[in-house]
Write a protein that holds these residues in place. Structure first.
Motif, mmCIF file in Angstrom:
data_model
loop_
_atom_site.group_PDB
_atom_site.id
_atom_site.type_symbol
_atom_site.label_atom_id
_atom_site.label_comp_id
_atom_site.label_asym_id
_atom_site.label_seq_id
_atom_site.Cartn_x
_atom_site.Cartn_y
_atom_site.Cartn_z
ATOM 1 N N LEU A 65 24.867 -12.039 -65.438
ATOM 2 C CA LEU A 65 24.513 -13.415 -66.075
ATOM 3 C C LEU A 65 25.569 -14.323 -66.873
ATOM 4 C CD1 LEU A 65 21.739 -14.651 -67.337
ATOM 5 C CD2 LEU A 65 22.346 -13.302 -69.604
ATOM 6 N N SER A 66 26.864 -13.513 -66.875
ATOM 7 C CA SER A 66 27.816 -14.242 -67.199
ATOM 8 C C SER A 66 28.278 -15.192 -65.837
ATOM 9 C CB SER A 66 28.972 -13.450 -67.459
ATOM 10 O OG SER A 66 30.208 -14.107 -67.752
ATOM 11 N N GLN A 67 28.234 -14.356 -64.803
ATOM 12 C CA GLN A 67 28.824 -15.142 -63.466
ATOM 13 C C GLN A 67 27.714 -16.274 -62.977
ATOM 14 O OE1 GLN A 67 28.990 -12.570 -60.026
ATOM 15 N NE2 GLN A 67 30.540 -11.210 -61.094
ATOM 16 N N LEU A 68 26.702 -16.126 -63.444
ATOM 17 C CA LEU A 68 25.543 -17.167 -63.119
ATOM 18 C C LEU A 68 25.751 -18.478 -63.855
ATOM 19 C CD1 LEU A 68 22.215 -15.012 -62.586
ATOM 20 C CD2 LEU A 68 23.993 -15.560 -60.864
ATOM 21 N N GLY A 69 26.228 -18.570 -65.082
ATOM 22 C CA GLY A 69 26.712 -19.522 -65.944
ATOM 23 C C GLY A 69 27.576 -20.249 -65.199
ATOM 24 N N VAL A 70 28.530 -19.502 -64.714
ATOM 25 C CA VAL A 70 29.814 -20.212 -63.724
ATOM 26 C C VAL A 70 29.218 -20.893 -62.444
ATOM 27 C CG1 VAL A 70 31.972 -19.935 -62.356
ATOM 28 C CG2 VAL A 70 31.569 -18.451 -64.493
ATOM 29 N N VAL A 71 28.012 -20.199 -61.487
ATOM 30 C CA VAL A 71 27.471 -20.817 -60.595
ATOM 31 C C VAL A 71 26.950 -22.083 -60.979
ATOM 32 C CG1 VAL A 71 25.569 -20.459 -59.001
ATOM 33 C CG2 VAL A 71 27.333 -18.668 -59.541
#
Length: 273
Positions: free
Chosen positions: A182-188
């Protein structure tokens, strides 16, 4: 002068004019982000109220349009019947192929178009890499979506349902939990593209960007994959950042293509990473 008077004046083109107007009404409804009211359709078409009413009634009878519970117009049963009987992504794959080929020519890497089916990513179009190292037919493989740049794009833009809890780890670099994902998806979402480096397998990198059918709705992911040593060596400028920006541009080209009135999309071969 009324629409009927104009139609009489046009003589032999009368039937063609009516077909064009009806087709425009259907296209307006199908391309809309939400059901369209009668008033909105009349305004968009510029037709008289009586003409709009007659045409919409005929389109309902044919199954090309229908009304929802609120009385607004949506695509009719014939669209869903066609989708049920045919691969719903064949048209998308066909329309996307020239863009995939252009990306392949530019990058030299395997190019894929991926869509969601249930909780997994399906590859519906592929252009093979120019290099022997990195060539693989991803249409024959199923990999965990969280290890794939295509999958991360589809997660980030709410096309795939989010997994929960602990995730399958294929390498030491694989994202381990749904919280971490979920944290990575914010960056995406902030940068507009996703990357995976050594997450599916050591030495494999993938980069992908979203393909949309409206300003807010994504339906697919366009990506490349290949050896980390190549995708990070800056052949397009500054490595993964430049590859990512380039894919965003190409995905936007495909988005624009799908928005054209002639496009009828209702989605491969490498690029799972």
């Amino acid at each position: 002068m009324s629409d009927r008077d104009i139609d009489r004046a046009t003589g032999p083109t009368n039937g063609t004019r009516a077909v064009d107007r009806a087709a425009d009404l259907v296209a307006t409804v199908v391309r809309a982000d939400e059901p369209m009211t009668f008033a909105a359709l009349q305004d968009a078409s510029g037709l008289a109220k009586s003409t709009t009413s007659r045409m919409l009634t005929a389109l309902e009878r044919s199954g090309l349009l229908e009304r929802d519970r609120a009385g607004s117009y949506v695509a009719g049963r014939l669209f869903w019947l066609y989708a049920a009987r045919h691969d719903p992504w064949e048209e998308l794959a066909r329309l996307a192929m020239p863009i995939l080929e252009a990306v392949g020519d530019k990058t030299g890497e395997t190019v894929n178009l991926g869509v969601a089916r249930g909780e997994r990513v399906v590859h519906v179009a592929q252009v093979d890499a120019r290099y022997l190292l990195g060539t693989r037919d991803w249409t024959q493989l199923e990999v965990p979506a969280h290890t794939s740049s295509l999958g991360k794009v589809l997660y980030a833009y709410d096309v795939l349902p989010m997994p929960t809890g602990k995730l399958e780890q294929l390498t030491e670099s694989t994202v381990a939990t749904s919280r971490e994902l979920l944290s990575q998806l914010g960056v995406v979402r902030r940068q507009g593209f996703a990357t995976t480096v050594n997450e599916l397998e050591v030495g494999l990198t993938g980069i992908a960007a979203p393909v949309r059918i409206s300003r807010v709705e994504s339906i697919a992911a366009l990506g490349i994959s290949g050896p980390t040593t190549r995708l990070g060596d800056g052949r397009l400028g500054d490595g993964q950042e430049t590859f990512g920006r380039y894919l965003v541009e190409q995905a936007e080209r495909l988005t624009a293509l799908l928005a054209r009135p002639t496009s009828k999309v209702r989605t491969s071969k490498e690029g799972a990473a």
